[in-house]
Design a protein around this motif. Structure first.
Motif, PDB file in Angstrom:
ATOM      1  N   LYS A   3      46.883  39.119  48.847  1.00 41.76           N
ATOM      2  CA  LYS A   3      47.260  38.557  47.556  1.00 41.76           C
ATOM      3  C   LYS A   3      46.314  37.405  47.240  1.00 41.76           C
ATOM      4  O   LYS A   3      46.107  36.504  48.068  1.00 41.76           O
ATOM      5  N   LEU A   4      45.737  37.428  46.054  1.00 42.44           N
ATOM      6  CA  LEU A   4      44.790  36.404  45.654  1.00 42.44           C
ATOM      7  C   LEU A   4      45.479  35.251  44.934  1.00 42.44           C
ATOM      8  O   LEU A   4      46.549  35.419  44.345  1.00 42.44           O
ATOM      9  N   SER A   5      44.836  34.099  44.950  1.00 38.34           N
ATOM     10  CA  SER A   5      45.275  32.991  44.116  1.00 38.34           C
ATOM     11  C   SER A   5      45.078  33.362  42.651  1.00 38.34           C
ATOM     12  O   SER A   5      44.371  34.331  42.319  1.00 38.34           O
ATOM     13  N   LYS A   6      45.669  32.608  41.781  1.00 37.31           N
ATOM     14  CA  LYS A   6      45.522  32.849  40.342  1.00 37.31           C
ATOM     15  C   LYS A   6      44.056  32.767  39.924  1.00 37.31           C
ATOM     16  O   LYS A   6      43.584  33.569  39.116  1.00 37.31           O
ATOM     17  N   ARG A   7      43.339  31.817  40.497  1.00 36.18           N
ATOM     18  CA  ARG A   7      41.920  31.646  40.181  1.00 36.18           C
ATOM     19  C   ARG A   7      41.108  32.872  40.591  1.00 36.18           C
ATOM     20  O   ARG A   7      40.351  33.437  39.784  1.00 36.18           O
ATOM     21  N   LEU A   8      41.270  33.305  41.840  1.00 34.85           N
ATOM     22  CA  LEU A   8      40.508  34.461  42.314  1.00 34.85           C
ATOM     23  C   LEU A   8      40.945  35.746  41.617  1.00 34.85           C
ATOM     24  O   LEU A   8      40.127  36.636  41.369  1.00 34.85           O
ATOM     25  N   GLN A   9      42.227  35.857  41.271  1.00 39.39           N
ATOM     26  CA  GLN A   9      42.695  37.051  40.571  1.00 39.39           C
ATOM     27  C   GLN A   9      42.063  37.138  39.192  1.00 39.39           C
ATOM     28  O   GLN A   9      41.714  38.241  38.720  1.00 39.39           O
ATOM     29  N   THR A  10      41.895  36.001  38.533  1.00 41.82           N
ATOM     30  CA  THR A  10      41.240  35.994  37.221  1.00 41.82           C
ATOM     31  C   THR A  10      39.806  36.504  37.339  1.00 41.82           C
ATOM     32  O   THR A  10      39.336  37.285  36.505  1.00 41.82           O
ATOM     33  N   ILE A  11      39.111  36.084  38.389  1.00 41.52           N
ATOM     34  CA  ILE A  11      37.753  36.573  38.631  1.00 41.52           C
ATOM     35  C   ILE A  11      37.777  38.070  38.893  1.00 41.52           C
ATOM     36  O   ILE A  11      36.996  38.832  38.310  1.00 41.52           O
ATOM     37  N   ALA A  12      38.676  38.501  39.772  1.00 43.42           N
ATOM     38  CA  ALA A  12      38.763  39.921  40.133  1.00 43.42           C
ATOM     39  C   ALA A  12      39.039  40.806  38.922  1.00 43.42           C
ATOM     40  O   ALA A  12      38.501  41.909  38.807  1.00 43.42           O
ATOM     41  N   ASP A  13      39.859  40.320  38.015  1.00 46.71           N
ATOM     42  CA  ASP A  13      40.237  41.118  36.848  1.00 46.71           C
ATOM     43  C   ASP A  13      39.062  41.379  35.911  1.00 46.71           C
ATOM     44  O   ASP A  13      39.107  42.312  35.101  1.00 46.71           O
ATOM     45  N   TYR A  14      38.015  40.564  36.010  1.00 47.86           N
ATOM     46  CA  TYR A  14      36.834  40.777  35.173  1.00 47.86           C
ATOM     47  C   TYR A  14      35.873  41.810  35.756  1.00 47.86           C
ATOM     48  O   TYR A  14      35.046  42.376  35.036  1.00 47.86           O
ATOM     49  N   VAL A  15      35.928  42.059  37.052  1.00 45.95           N
ATOM     50  CA  VAL A  15      34.949  42.931  37.698  1.00 45.95           C
ATOM     51  C   VAL A  15      35.132  44.377  37.238  1.00 45.95           C
ATOM     52  O   VAL A  15      36.242  44.920  37.266  1.00 45.95           O
ATOM     53  N   LYS A  16      34.051  44.959  36.843  1.00 46.91           N
ATOM     54  CA  LYS A  16      34.088  46.334  36.321  1.00 46.91           C
ATOM     55  C   LYS A  16      34.417  47.327  37.426  1.00 46.91           C
ATOM     56  O   LYS A  16      33.845  47.279  38.518  1.00 46.91           O
ATOM     57  N   ARG A  17      35.329  48.222  37.132  1.00 50.26           N
ATOM     58  CA  ARG A  17      35.721  49.236  38.115  1.00 50.26           C
ATOM     59  C   ARG A  17      34.515  50.109  38.468  1.00 50.26           C
ATOM     60  O   ARG A  17      33.782  50.551  37.591  1.00 50.26           O
ATOM     61  N   GLY A  18      34.346  50.353  39.740  1.00 48.56           N
ATOM     62  CA  GLY A  18      33.250  51.194  40.211  1.00 48.56           C
ATOM     63  C   GLY A  18      31.980  50.434  40.546  1.00 48.56           C
ATOM     64  O   GLY A  18      31.010  51.034  41.022  1.00 48.56           O
ATOM     65  N   ALA A  19      31.983  49.119  40.304  1.00 48.60           N
ATOM     66  CA  ALA A  19      30.779  48.323  40.539  1.00 48.60           C
ATOM     67  C   ALA A  19      30.629  47.973  42.017  1.00 48.60           C
ATOM     68  O   ALA A  19      31.614  47.706  42.712  1.00 48.60           O
ATOM     69  N   ARG A  20      29.383  47.969  42.477  1.00 50.04           N
ATOM     70  CA  ARG A  20      29.074  47.423  43.804  1.00 50.04           C
ATOM     71  C   ARG A  20      28.945  45.908  43.623  1.00 50.04           C
ATOM     72  O   ARG A  20      28.115  45.447  42.853  1.00 50.04           O
ATOM     73  N   VAL A  21      29.765  45.160  44.342  1.00 52.47           N
ATOM     74  CA  VAL A  21      29.853  43.730  44.078  1.00 52.47           C
ATOM     75  C   VAL A  21      29.256  42.921  45.225  1.00 52.47           C
ATOM     76  O   VAL A  21      29.362  43.305  46.395  1.00 52.47           O
ATOM     77  N   ALA A  22      28.614  41.805  44.870  1.00 52.21           N
ATOM     78  CA  ALA A  22      28.168  40.823  45.855  1.00 52.21           C
ATOM     79  C   ALA A  22      28.833  39.502  45.521  1.00 52.21           C
ATOM     80  O   ALA A  22      28.659  38.983  44.416  1.00 52.21           O
ATOM     81  N   ASP A  23      29.603  38.988  46.456  1.00 44.54           N
ATOM     82  CA  ASP A  23      30.300  37.714  46.266  1.00 44.54           C
ATOM     83  C   ASP A  23      29.530  36.635  47.014  1.00 44.54           C
ATOM     84  O   ASP A  23      29.466  36.643  48.246  1.00 44.54           O
ATOM     85  N   ILE A  24      28.930  35.725  46.269  1.00 47.09           N
ATOM     86  CA  ILE A  24      28.062  34.715  46.852  1.00 47.09           C
ATOM     87  C   ILE A  24      28.851  33.419  47.082  1.00 47.09           C
ATOM     88  O   ILE A  24      29.509  32.921  46.178  1.00 47.09           O
ATOM     89  N   GLY A  25      28.762  32.892  48.290  1.00 46.18           N
ATOM     90  CA  GLY A  25      29.616  31.766  48.669  1.00 46.18           C
ATOM     91  C   GLY A  25      31.026  32.260  48.875  1.00 46.18           C
ATOM     92  O   GLY A  25      31.994  31.689  48.368  1.00 46.18           O
ATOM     93  N   SER A  26      31.151  33.339  49.637  1.00 45.98           N
ATOM     94  CA  SER A  26      32.395  34.110  49.693  1.00 45.98           C
ATOM     95  C   SER A  26      33.504  33.448  50.493  1.00 45.98           C
ATOM     96  O   SER A  26      34.652  33.888  50.440  1.00 45.98           O
ATOM     97  N   ASP A  27      33.160  32.409  51.249  1.00 46.51           N
ATOM     98  CA  ASP A  27      34.151  31.696  52.057  1.00 46.51           C
ATOM     99  C   ASP A  27      34.837  32.668  53.022  1.00 46.51           C
ATOM    100  O   ASP A  27      34.183  33.210  53.902  1.00 46.51           O
ATOM    101  N   HIS A  28      36.113  32.966  52.838  1.00 47.56           N
ATOM    102  CA  HIS A  28      36.842  33.853  53.739  1.00 47.56           C
ATOM    103  C   HIS A  28      36.798  35.323  53.304  1.00 47.56           C
ATOM    104  O   HIS A  28      37.545  36.146  53.833  1.00 47.56           O
ATOM    105  N   ALA A  29      35.947  35.641  52.337  1.00 44.22           N
ATOM    106  CA  ALA A  29      35.772  37.027  51.854  1.00 44.22           C
ATOM    107  C   ALA A  29      37.051  37.613  51.271  1.00 44.22           C
ATOM    108  O   ALA A  29      37.254  38.830  51.291  1.00 44.22           O
ATOM    109  N   LEU A  30      37.908  36.750  50.735  1.00 49.18           N
ATOM    110  CA  LEU A  30      39.154  37.245  50.144  1.00 49.18           C
ATOM    111  C   LEU A  30      38.889  38.106  48.915  1.00 49.18           C
ATOM    112  O   LEU A  30      39.510  39.162  48.735  1.00 49.18           O
ATOM    113  N   LEU A  31      37.973  37.660  48.051  1.00 49.15           N
ATOM    114  CA  LEU A  31      37.711  38.396  46.817  1.00 49.15           C
ATOM    115  C   LEU A  31      37.129  39.783  47.085  1.00 49.15           C
ATOM    116  O   LEU A  31      37.660  40.784  46.571  1.00 49.15           O
ATOM    117  N   PRO A  32      36.040  39.915  47.867  1.00 45.75           N
ATOM    118  CA  PRO A  32      35.521  41.269  48.111  1.00 45.75           C
ATOM    119  C   PRO A  32      36.518  42.158  48.866  1.00 45.75           C
ATOM    120  O   PRO A  32      36.572  43.373  48.609  1.00 45.75           O
TER     121      PRO A  32
END
Length: 262
Positions: A3-32
């Motif tokens: 489960k993501l924080s509200k901040r990370l969920q807002t970011i995730a909701d923008y990512v286009k479905r099917g995209a190969r993603v690179a998360d820079i400064g990923s910290d604990h890699a929760l978003l990817p």
């Protein structure tokens, strides 16, 4: 699924479905991890410079059993990405100046070749990021502002000129005629870069709260400067007063001209 924080969920909701993603400064890699777990992205790269978060990211991916789909790499900024390896780049949780530097260095090295989407969450200095996007021809398609745990965050979503080929639409975005204020185009342009063209068009209580807080900070600085008799301090204080006046007028315009989306 994590489960993501509200901040990370807002970011995730923008990512286009099917995209190969690179998360820079990923910290604990929760978003990817979330993006791959949820089926939004088929694969991901988690990039982290510092050893501690890098190890935490590797553990997060291993615990999720996603080592075959998420690559965790240690390196500075976009140095962890090869040209053409990713469609979407996400960067969050750092200052806008540093974020712009990472993007510029990656751009110069060809690391953004083939990237069609940027999702960016600067903690401060959002105007630095907007300026970089504008100068490099990226189209700012959406913006969000949210409050979580007493902090206010802005999330910027930009697409490449291949997706949004009309350069004039990018220029129009920052022209500011919808703000019925007695300023020339240059001042309005600076206002939109600083406060966000989409955020100003939408209007929201969170946006107002952010800039009320900024006014308070400027007023405190002016009060501190009043103890100084130097010419430089006097000029700087006057500059801050003008800045406060512009922010106040913009907020008044939002109340009278732009209906709240909430």
């Amino acid at each position: 699924m994590i489960k993501l924080s509200k901040r990370l969920q807002t970011i995730a909701d923008y990512v286009k479905r099917g995209a190969r993603v690179a998360d820079i400064g990923s910290d604990h890699a929760l978003l990817p991890t979330y993006l791959v777990q949820s089926g939004v992205c088929p694969s991901a790269i988690a990039g982290e410079l510092n050893a501690g978060p890098f190890r935490a990211a590797k553990k997060q991916v291993a615990d999720a059993g996603l080592q075959a789909l998420i690559t965790v790499r240690q390196g500075n900024g976009l140095a962890v990405v090869m040209p053409g390896e990713t469609d979407t780049v996400t960067i969050a949780g750092m200052g806008g100046n540093l974020m712009s530097t990472i993007l510029e260095e990656g751009y110069a090295a060809g690391k953004l070749d083939g990237v069609t989407e940027l999702v960016l969450q600067p903690n401060v200095g959002e105007d630095d990021v907007r300026i970089w996007l504008l100068e490099k021809g990226w189209y700012l398609s959406h913006e969000s502002i949210l409050e979580e745990d007493g902090k206010i965050y802005e999330v910027l979503h930009a697409v490449s000129r291949d997706v949004q080929p009309s350069a004039s639409s990018n220029e129009t975005l920052y022209e500011g005629s919808f703000l019925k204020l007695p300023y020339d185009k240059e001042v309005l342009h600076r206002v939109l870069l600083r406060m966000g063209p989409h955020l100003l068009r939408q209007g929201s209580p969170v946006l107002t709260a952010k800039w009320r807080s900024e006014i308070g900070k400027l007023e405190r600085i002016i009060a501190q400067m009043s103890a100084s008799e130097g010419t430089e301090s006097t000029l700087k204080a006057e500059q801050f007063r003008k800045e406060i006046s512009i922010i106040e007028e913009v907020l008044q315009c939002l109340r009278t001209e732009i209906p709240s989306s909430n």
